[in-house]
Design a protein around this motif. Sequence first.
Motif, PDB file in Angstrom:
ATOM      1  N   ASP A   8       6.615  -1.555   9.196  1.00 14.10           N
ATOM      2  CA  ASP A   8       6.408  -2.439   7.761  1.00 14.10           C
ATOM      3  C   ASP A   8       4.743  -2.305   7.389  1.00 14.10           C
ATOM      4  OD1 ASP A   8       6.930  -4.396   5.607  1.00 14.10           O
ATOM      5  OD2 ASP A   8       5.384  -5.160   6.540  1.00 14.10           O
ATOM      6  N   SER A   9       3.967  -2.428   8.465  1.00 14.36           N
ATOM      7  CA  SER A   9       2.475  -2.304   8.128  1.00 14.36           C
ATOM      8  C   SER A   9       2.147  -1.176   7.154  1.00 14.36           C
ATOM      9  CB  SER A   9       1.703  -2.449   9.435  1.00 14.36           C
ATOM     10  OG  SER A   9       1.779  -1.291  10.083  1.00 14.36           O
ATOM     11  N   ILE A  10       2.908   0.041   7.384  1.00 18.71           N
ATOM     12  CA  ILE A  10       2.350   1.090   6.789  1.00 18.71           C
ATOM     13  C   ILE A  10       2.535   1.090   5.333  1.00 18.71           C
ATOM     14  CG2 ILE A  10       2.564   2.654   8.888  1.00 18.71           C
ATOM     15  CD1 ILE A  10       5.280   3.522   7.307  1.00 18.71           C
ATOM     16  N   TYR A  11       3.436   0.179   4.977  1.00 20.22           N
ATOM     17  CA  TYR A  11       3.493   0.170   3.476  1.00 20.22           C
ATOM     18  C   TYR A  11       2.661  -0.938   2.722  1.00 20.22           C
ATOM     19  CZ  TYR A  11       8.114   1.825   4.696  1.00 20.22           C
ATOM     20  OH  TYR A  11       9.247   2.773   5.290  1.00 20.22           O
ATOM     21  N   HIS A  12       1.760  -1.453   3.731  1.00 16.24           N
ATOM     22  CA  HIS A  12       0.648  -2.141   3.326  1.00 16.24           C
ATOM     23  C   HIS A  12      -0.639  -1.743   3.176  1.00 16.24           C
ATOM     24  CE1 HIS A  12       3.354  -5.679   2.748  1.00 16.24           C
ATOM     25  NE2 HIS A  12       4.056  -5.166   4.043  1.00 16.24           N
ATOM     26  N   ASP A  60      11.490  -2.029  -4.549  1.00 12.25           N
ATOM     27  CA  ASP A  60      11.117  -2.832  -5.849  1.00 12.25           C
ATOM     28  C   ASP A  60      11.805  -4.101  -5.536  1.00 12.25           C
ATOM     29  OD1 ASP A  60       9.674  -0.772  -7.074  1.00 12.25           O
ATOM     30  OD2 ASP A  60      11.162  -0.438  -8.476  1.00 12.25           O
ATOM     31  N   ARG A  61      12.819  -4.440  -5.005  1.00 12.42           N
ATOM     32  CA  ARG A  61      13.612  -5.517  -4.860  1.00 12.42           C
ATOM     33  C   ARG A  61      12.929  -6.375  -3.756  1.00 12.42           C
ATOM     34  NH1 ARG A  61      19.596  -6.322  -5.120  1.00 12.42           N
ATOM     35  NH2 ARG A  61      20.192  -8.260  -4.047  1.00 12.42           N
ATOM     36  N   LEU A  62      12.147  -5.805  -2.800  1.00 11.39           N
ATOM     37  CA  LEU A  62      11.624  -6.390  -1.845  1.00 11.39           C
ATOM     38  C   LEU A  62      10.221  -6.776  -2.036  1.00 11.39           C
ATOM     39  CD1 LEU A  62      12.763  -4.601   1.483  1.00 11.39           C
ATOM     40  CD2 LEU A  62      13.520  -6.964   0.522  1.00 11.39           C
ATOM     41  N   GLY A  63       9.664  -6.347  -3.252  1.00 13.88           N
ATOM     42  CA  GLY A  63       8.085  -6.725  -3.747  1.00 13.88           C
ATOM     43  C   GLY A  63       7.067  -5.837  -3.113  1.00 13.88           C
ATOM     44  N   TYR A  64       7.344  -4.724  -2.552  1.00 13.72           N
ATOM     45  CA  TYR A  64       6.383  -3.911  -2.192  1.00 13.72           C
ATOM     46  C   TYR A  64       5.461  -3.404  -3.446  1.00 13.72           C
ATOM     47  CZ  TYR A  64       8.173  -3.670   2.457  1.00 13.72           C
ATOM     48  OH  TYR A  64       8.626  -4.342   3.858  1.00 13.72           O
ATOM     49  N   GLY A  65       4.173  -3.103  -3.353  1.00 11.48           N
ATOM     50  CA  GLY A  65       3.376  -2.925  -4.270  1.00 11.48           C
ATOM     51  C   GLY A  65       2.581  -1.445  -3.692  1.00 11.48           C
ATOM     52  N   PHE A  66       2.392  -0.431  -4.568  1.00  9.38           N
ATOM     53  CA  PHE A  66       1.534   0.711  -4.231  1.00  9.38           C
ATOM     54  C   PHE A  66       0.751   1.128  -5.333  1.00  9.38           C
ATOM     55  CE2 PHE A  66       5.864   0.854  -2.158  1.00  9.38           C
ATOM     56  CZ  PHE A  66       5.520   1.255  -0.925  1.00  9.38           C
ATOM     57  N   THR A  67      -0.389   1.848  -4.979  1.00 13.10           N
ATOM     58  CA  THR A  67      -1.520   2.196  -6.019  1.00 13.10           C
ATOM     59  C   THR A  67      -0.629   2.886  -7.147  1.00 13.10           C
ATOM     60  OG1 THR A  67      -3.159   2.567  -4.310  1.00 13.10           O
ATOM     61  CG2 THR A  67      -3.377   3.551  -6.315  1.00 13.10           C
ATOM     62  N   SER A  68       0.208   3.507  -6.962  1.00 16.35           N
ATOM     63  CA  SER A  68       0.979   4.301  -7.859  1.00 16.35           C
ATOM     64  C   SER A  68       2.463   4.847  -7.271  1.00 16.35           C
ATOM     65  CB  SER A  68       0.478   5.458  -8.692  1.00 16.35           C
ATOM     66  OG  SER A  68       0.063   6.388  -7.923  1.00 16.35           O
TER      67      SER A  68
END
Length: 429
Positions: free
Chosen positions: A189-193, A211-219
């Motif tokens: 999971d840490s790699i998505y942060h 999106d449902r879990l609320g992950y955010g990325f630069t783009s």
Amino acid sequence: MSGRVKRALHAVHQAIRPGGAYHLDTYHALTPVRFQPCTAGSGRRLNLFIPNIERSRMYGGQKTAFRFFTALLDERGGDARILVEQPCDAHQLEVLRAQYPDWQIVGAGEQSAAARQIVILDPDTRERAQLPVRPLDYFVYTYWTGAYALAQYEAFQREAFGRATPHIHLIQDFEPGFKAWSADYLLADSIYHQPNTIAVFNSVELKDWFDRLGYGFTSSYVFSPKLDPDIAKHLHDVPADHAREKLLVFYGRPSIPRNCFPLIVNALNLLLTQHPEVSREWKILSIGSSIGKITLADGQRLQTAGKMTLDDYAALMHRASVGVSLMCSPHPSYPPLEMAAFGITTITNSFVTKDLSAIPHITSLDSLSIEGLANAIWQAMQADPHADDGKPYPPNYAHYLEYTDFFDGIIDPLCREVLTDAEAARNGD
């Protein structure tokens, strides 16, 4: 026996005994990549970190990752480097030289200005060598262990050059789910942060899950899966209305929990018990990996074709009438889509944001039980195999059989985003 060997044997013992301290293979794969400033060239360079590039052993996600990297390189130009996670012996290196004649195999710590490089960067090598890094080195990866091992590149670039480049993460599944409720789950999971992550999703269903879990990325970008051209070339090897055998094939990988091997075998046993005629009329074949010796409820040994060549796989797809491929994941996965493309009556499962029931020849079960799966297989055996012939694909998969744009138009805007960032770095912005 040396102290080093004793410590290694002790680590193995600790890893495999009940209650062992850690999984040796997993944590060895996380060995961090160490870096040094590159003194041979300073231009823009695209790097792919991938487990393996030997062409006969590239399937599914690895093949998609390599195709994605190649598409970026064709659009973007510049230097390129492939970082191979798995060790290679002398014979394997010769195979790579033959398969990639335009690429130069370079030592992990070697300062080389070659425009096309292949670097073997397995965990043991990472402990000994420092990978040369330029200010405009960009990294592309897809598997969580590789992403974790590369995670410190940004800190190195900031310290060495005063600025870090973004990285591209090709997300092909929700990998923490492979390691349910564990330290490995948290590490994956840490790699998505990580900061400066450009996420590229292999399917709308998978992006919807994140999106449902609320992950955010630069783009982020998304494309829909496409049928592998090496398989698609066999789609019309036989007439569309050819007679099929009473053959059931299922994607059986006992070592991969998300493919639900025990559930399928138990459903088959129930089916054979409830409908003894299946034993006389149908053949059952597992594909995907070796399975060991398994005796089904009617006394027959479960047969397996294991991991097949793509040509043999396509030939089998023309023969089979019913296919089963489960995936406890939001990602659609390749096998059920491939089976359905060949006109096989295919059973798979839904999963929160995933529902493939609108795709021709696919039945997607909203709830999985042994009884429910056994009944679905029985119904598929009675169904007209040509019932969905001519049915259109849904919008997300409208281009599943088309290869003119494998990545649904995302390569150009993605490259413009990366190139703009590179030019800003070059100008000191």
